[in-house]
Design a protein around this motif. Structure first.
Motif, PDB file in Angstrom:
ATOM      1  N   GLY A 114     -12.436  -7.704   6.640  1.00 16.87           N
ATOM      2  CA  GLY A 114     -11.994  -6.396   6.191  1.00 16.87           C
ATOM      3  C   GLY A 114     -12.969  -5.279   6.503  1.00 16.87           C
ATOM      4  O   GLY A 114     -13.981  -5.455   7.195  1.00 16.87           O
ATOM      5  N   ASN A 115     -12.641  -4.118   5.986  1.00 14.67           N
ATOM      6  CA  ASN A 115     -13.458  -2.925   6.211  1.00 14.67           C
ATOM      7  C   ASN A 115     -14.763  -2.989   5.411  1.00 14.67           C
ATOM      8  O   ASN A 115     -14.881  -3.727   4.422  1.00 14.67           O
ATOM      9  N   ILE A 116     -15.728  -2.213   5.852  1.00 12.93           N
ATOM     10  CA  ILE A 116     -17.022  -2.151   5.166  1.00 12.93           C
ATOM     11  C   ILE A 116     -16.805  -1.699   3.716  1.00 12.93           C
ATOM     12  O   ILE A 116     -16.086  -0.718   3.469  1.00 12.93           O
ATOM     13  N   PRO A 117     -17.368  -2.416   2.755  1.00 13.66           N
ATOM     14  CA  PRO A 117     -17.167  -2.052   1.340  1.00 13.66           C
ATOM     15  C   PRO A 117     -17.645  -0.630   1.029  1.00 13.66           C
ATOM     16  O   PRO A 117     -18.662  -0.172   1.567  1.00 13.66           O
ATOM     17  N   VAL A 118     -16.888   0.032   0.187  1.00 15.00           N
ATOM     18  CA  VAL A 118     -17.242   1.383  -0.266  1.00 15.00           C
ATOM     19  C   VAL A 118     -17.644   1.295  -1.726  1.00 15.00           C
ATOM     20  O   VAL A 118     -16.889   0.782  -2.560  1.00 15.00           O
ATOM     21  N   CYS A 171     -16.937  -1.378  -6.309  1.00 18.76           N
ATOM     22  CA  CYS A 171     -16.984  -1.743  -4.886  1.00 18.76           C
ATOM     23  C   CYS A 171     -15.569  -2.060  -4.441  1.00 18.76           C
ATOM     24  O   CYS A 171     -14.873  -2.861  -5.075  1.00 18.76           O
ATOM     25  N   GLU A 172     -15.130  -1.427  -3.328  1.00 14.90           N
ATOM     26  CA  GLU A 172     -13.766  -1.613  -2.845  1.00 14.90           C
ATOM     27  C   GLU A 172     -13.769  -1.870  -1.339  1.00 14.90           C
ATOM     28  O   GLU A 172     -14.583  -1.315  -0.591  1.00 14.90           O
ATOM     29  N   SER A 173     -12.857  -2.719  -0.913  1.00 21.09           N
ATOM     30  CA  SER A 173     -12.677  -2.990   0.512  1.00 21.09           C
ATOM     31  C   SER A 173     -11.269  -3.511   0.725  1.00 21.09           C
ATOM     32  O   SER A 173     -10.669  -4.111  -0.173  1.00 21.09           O
ATOM     33  N   ASP A 174     -10.716  -3.308   1.931  1.00 16.89           N
ATOM     34  CA  ASP A 174      -9.368  -3.813   2.215  1.00 16.89           C
ATOM     35  C   ASP A 174      -9.320  -4.421   3.617  1.00 16.89           C
ATOM     36  O   ASP A 174     -10.275  -4.361   4.380  1.00 16.89           O
ATOM     37  N   TRP A 230      -8.587  -7.784   4.359  1.00 12.80           N
ATOM     38  CA  TRP A 230      -9.156  -9.134   4.416  1.00 12.80           C
ATOM     39  C   TRP A 230      -8.061 -10.202   4.425  1.00 12.80           C
ATOM     40  O   TRP A 230      -6.992 -10.030   3.872  1.00 12.80           O
ATOM     41  N   SER A 240     -11.149  -5.068  -5.295  1.00 11.26           N
ATOM     42  CA  SER A 240     -11.879  -4.076  -6.073  1.00 11.26           C
ATOM     43  C   SER A 240     -12.646  -4.807  -7.160  1.00 11.26           C
ATOM     44  O   SER A 240     -12.123  -5.711  -7.798  1.00 11.26           O
TER      45      SER A 240
END
Length: 205
Positions: free
Chosen positions: A144-148, A163-166, A168, A204
């Motif tokens: 997935g994308n780099i965690p924010v 911490c959020e990422s999508d 995956w 999340s």
């Protein structure tokens, strides 16, 4: 002395009349992987399948197909060559046999993996009077994308960090660490997963 001779004759008789079982080379089974095969999206993967006991698969029919799609296989080897038809067009140019059919290796090579390639595959081999098949599960991993990371002020001077990422697949593992690299034990009920229409997972924590 007489009883001893009778015993010897009886043993000889048993050895003579006992039938000899010769294994039929046409009878075989297929072997594959003990668990799922996993590879990242965009890469290549080999789905293992072999004839046991080891024997030549050159004269056999070998068919790789998805469940309920026997007539439109991923790959069909028949009449000593790979058949163009009636293969599933989604796999055209992306599948091949690993080779060494003489040794019974009928494994499948799949290139340029996509998320749609995940799932069950059936390896089927047929000789003139016998057939066998096995199922192999393919997991296609998507990073997935780099965690924010974001933060908000909480009560009593506390800070809430999220911490959020999508994007995956499958569900990722979430681990929090402090600046020294020590893992911070967390309440795992605060980890939330959400799947989109493509089956990709957003997380999340």
């Amino acid at each position: 002395m007489v009883s001893h001779k009778r015993m010897i004759l009886c043993l000889i008789f048993q050895l003579v009349v006992e039938p000899t079982v010769t294994p039929d080379p046409e009878l075989f089974s297929l072997t594959g992987s003990e668990g799922p095969v996993s590879a990242p999206a965009g890469s290549s993967v080999t789905l293992p399948c072999g004839v046991s006991p080891s024997s030549s698969a050159v004269p056999m029919q070998v068919r790789w197909y998805r469940p309920n799609a026997f007539r439109t296989p991923v790959l069909l080897y028949d009449n000593r060559r790979v058949q163009v038809e009636p293969a599933d067009p989604r796999y055209q140019g992306r599948v091949s046999q690993v080779g060494e059919l003489e040794k019974g290796n009928v494994s499948l090579r799949l290139e340029n993996l996509t998320l749609e390639d995940r799932g069950e595959y059936v390896c089927y081999a047929k000789s003139t009077k016998w057939y066998s098949d096995i199922s192999i599960r393919l997991i296609v991993r998507v990073h997935g994308n780099i965690p924010v990371v974001s933060s908000t002020d909480g009560e009593g001077g506390q800070v809430n960090v999220t911490c959020e990422s999508d994007g995956w697949f499958p569900e990722p593992t979430v681990t929090w660490r402090d600046r020294k690299g020590t893992e911070i034990h967390q309440n795992y009920s605060n980890i939330h997963f959400l799947k989109d229409e493509e089956g990709l997972v957003a997380v999340s924590s």
